[in-house]
Write a protein that holds these residues in place. Structure first.
Motif, PDB file in Angstrom:
ATOM      1  N   THR A  86      21.039 -27.555  -1.707  1.00 23.69           N
ATOM      2  CA  THR A  86      19.779 -27.198  -1.651  1.00 23.69           C
ATOM      3  C   THR A  86      19.105 -28.487  -1.193  1.00 23.69           C
ATOM      4  O   THR A  86      19.371 -29.666  -1.881  1.00 23.69           O
ATOM      5  N   LEU A  87      17.606 -28.340  -0.631  1.00 18.50           N
ATOM      6  CA  LEU A  87      16.872 -29.399  -0.530  1.00 18.50           C
ATOM      7  C   LEU A  87      16.319 -29.886  -1.848  1.00 18.50           C
ATOM      8  O   LEU A  87      16.475 -31.311  -1.871  1.00 18.50           O
ATOM      9  N   ALA A  88      16.262 -29.083  -2.761  1.00 16.42           N
ATOM     10  CA  ALA A  88      15.724 -29.866  -4.088  1.00 16.42           C
ATOM     11  C   ALA A  88      16.869 -30.468  -4.564  1.00 16.42           C
ATOM     12  O   ALA A  88      16.484 -31.540  -5.474  1.00 16.42           O
ATOM     13  N   GLU A  89      18.034 -30.189  -4.536  1.00 13.45           N
ATOM     14  CA  GLU A  89      19.351 -30.911  -5.191  1.00 13.45           C
ATOM     15  C   GLU A  89      19.320 -32.153  -4.477  1.00 13.45           C
ATOM     16  O   GLU A  89      19.481 -33.326  -5.147  1.00 13.45           O
ATOM     17  N   ALA A  90      19.227 -32.306  -3.205  1.00 14.34           N
ATOM     18  CA  ALA A  90      19.095 -33.545  -2.492  1.00 14.34           C
ATOM     19  C   ALA A  90      17.923 -34.546  -3.002  1.00 14.34           C
ATOM     20  O   ALA A  90      18.017 -35.405  -3.162  1.00 14.34           O
ATOM     21  N   ASN A  96      24.219 -49.637  -8.601  1.00 12.58           N
ATOM     22  CA  ASN A  96      24.458 -48.902  -7.527  1.00 12.58           C
ATOM     23  C   ASN A  96      23.835 -47.482  -7.483  1.00 12.58           C
ATOM     24  O   ASN A  96      23.413 -47.085  -8.678  1.00 12.58           O
ATOM     25  N   LEU A  97      23.756 -46.862  -6.612  1.00 10.77           N
ATOM     26  CA  LEU A  97      22.721 -45.842  -6.238  1.00 10.77           C
ATOM     27  C   LEU A  97      22.981 -44.264  -6.442  1.00 10.77           C
ATOM     28  O   LEU A  97      24.222 -44.041  -6.392  1.00 10.77           O
ATOM     29  N   TYR A  98      21.982 -43.385  -6.913  1.00 10.34           N
ATOM     30  CA  TYR A  98      22.680 -42.113  -7.112  1.00 10.34           C
ATOM     31  C   TYR A  98      23.229 -41.643  -5.735  1.00 10.34           C
ATOM     32  O   TYR A  98      23.037 -41.865  -4.657  1.00 10.34           O
ATOM     33  N   PRO A  99      24.327 -40.656  -6.039  1.00 10.97           N
ATOM     34  CA  PRO A  99      25.333 -40.483  -4.949  1.00 10.97           C
ATOM     35  C   PRO A  99      24.421 -39.459  -3.874  1.00 10.97           C
ATOM     36  O   PRO A  99      25.177 -38.503  -3.816  1.00 10.97           O
ATOM     37  N   PHE A 100      23.688 -39.875  -3.012  1.00 13.16           N
ATOM     38  CA  PHE A 100      22.962 -39.021  -1.879  1.00 13.16           C
ATOM     39  C   PHE A 100      23.982 -38.582  -1.062  1.00 13.16           C
ATOM     40  O   PHE A 100      23.875 -37.344  -0.638  1.00 13.16           O
ATOM     41  N   LYS A 101      24.814 -39.496  -0.384  1.00 18.07           N
ATOM     42  CA  LYS A 101      25.663 -38.934   0.453  1.00 18.07           C
ATOM     43  C   LYS A 101      26.509 -37.899   0.091  1.00 18.07           C
ATOM     44  O   LYS A 101      27.050 -36.861   0.749  1.00 18.07           O
ATOM     45  N   GLU A 102      27.177 -38.086  -1.110  1.00 18.79           N
ATOM     46  CA  GLU A 102      28.221 -37.033  -1.667  1.00 18.79           C
ATOM     47  C   GLU A 102      27.290 -35.776  -1.778  1.00 18.79           C
ATOM     48  O   GLU A 102      27.836 -34.662  -1.802  1.00 18.79           O
ATOM     49  N   THR A 103      26.002 -35.700  -2.351  1.00 19.66           N
ATOM     50  CA  THR A 103      25.249 -34.641  -2.596  1.00 19.66           C
ATOM     51  C   THR A 103      25.147 -33.745  -1.240  1.00 19.66           C
ATOM     52  O   THR A 103      25.340 -32.598  -1.269  1.00 19.66           O
ATOM     53  N   ILE A 104      24.516 -34.527  -0.338  1.00 21.25           N
ATOM     54  CA  ILE A 104      24.300 -33.800   1.067  1.00 21.25           C
ATOM     55  C   ILE A 104      25.494 -33.227   1.589  1.00 21.25           C
ATOM     56  O   ILE A 104      25.568 -32.448   2.549  1.00 21.25           O
ATOM     57  N   ALA A 105      26.806 -33.892   1.336  1.00 23.03           N
ATOM     58  CA  ALA A 105      27.928 -33.501   1.962  1.00 23.03           C
ATOM     59  C   ALA A 105      28.281 -32.163   1.389  1.00 23.03           C
ATOM     60  O   ALA A 105      29.245 -31.439   1.964  1.00 23.03           O
ATOM     61  N   LYS A 106      27.911 -31.685   0.308  1.00 21.57           N
ATOM     62  CA  LYS A 106      28.218 -30.257  -0.222  1.00 21.57           C
ATOM     63  C   LYS A 106      27.871 -29.212   0.682  1.00 21.57           C
ATOM     64  O   LYS A 106      26.556 -29.269   1.125  1.00 21.57           O
TER      65      LYS A 106
END
Length: 197
Positions: free
Chosen positions: A116-120, A102-112
């Motif tokens: 930053t764009l770089a972190e996303a 299963n994939l990197y937690p993109f949803k959880e990351t952008i919910a912070k």
């Protein structure tokens, strides 16, 4: 298809150690990456590091680790195609019969709130979707598990038959394509919002 070799590489580690333990008890060889491998190894379950399969280290902060013919050849080979089998033998590629990704937690990351764009961007998974899609495409021979809630069903079939039935493999493939489609939709939506600012 008998399940003899599995690749496990998950961001959501819910239930993964027990899944790996039961695969091992069923005689399945396990390959893994990074944090997943660490969790499996710490639980005392034999596991092979993906770099020992590919002959190449994880590089670029883990951006490149599974994008390799020893992985994708093992997943994509059509096992009843004599040419594919001959190429596997020629190049020393061993089949991978089950993939749990299963994939990197993109949803959880952008919910912070302060992301930053770089972190996303760093949480956009590349190797994961490639393995998921390859496995789902080759569901005739490969079992793809993207949802931890399916571990018990898969293990039950392996314990009973040493394999996973045709319909279940197709259902898991459909779920896998839904998983990557939702993931890509979320990424493009996020980038569209950045462009609209």
């Amino acid at each position: 298809m008998q399940i003899k070799r599995a690749l496990i590489s998950v961001s959501n580690k819910e239930g993964v150690v027990e899944f790996a333990r039961q695969l091992h008890e069923a005689g399945v060889e396990i390959i893994s990456t990074g944090g997943t491998m660490k969790a499996i190894k710490e639980a005392g379950i034999p596991v092979t590091y993906v770099s020992d399969v590919t002959g190449f280290p994880e590089i670029m902060d883990g951006r490149v680790k599974t994008l390799n013919p020893y992985i994708h050849g093992g997943i994509l080979a059509v096992r009843d195609n004599a040419e594919h089998v001959a190429q596997m033998e020629k190049h020393g590629i061993k089949g991978i019969d089950l993939v749990a990704v299963n994939l990197y937690p993109f949803k959880e990351t952008i919910a912070k709130p302060d992301v930053t764009l770089a972190e996303a961007i760093e949480n956009i998974d590349i190797g994961g979707p490639a393995m998921v899609r390859a496995s789902a495409k080759n569901f005739k021979f490969v079992t793809i598990v993207t949802n931890p809630a399916k571990y018990n069903e898969v293990i039950a079939q392996i314990k009973e038959n040493g394999s996973v039935d045709d319909r279940t493999r197709m259902e898991l493939a459909q779920e896998a394509f839904a998983h990557t489609a939702a993931y890509d939709t979320m990424i493009q939506d996020y980038l569209a919002k950045q462009l609209a600012k």
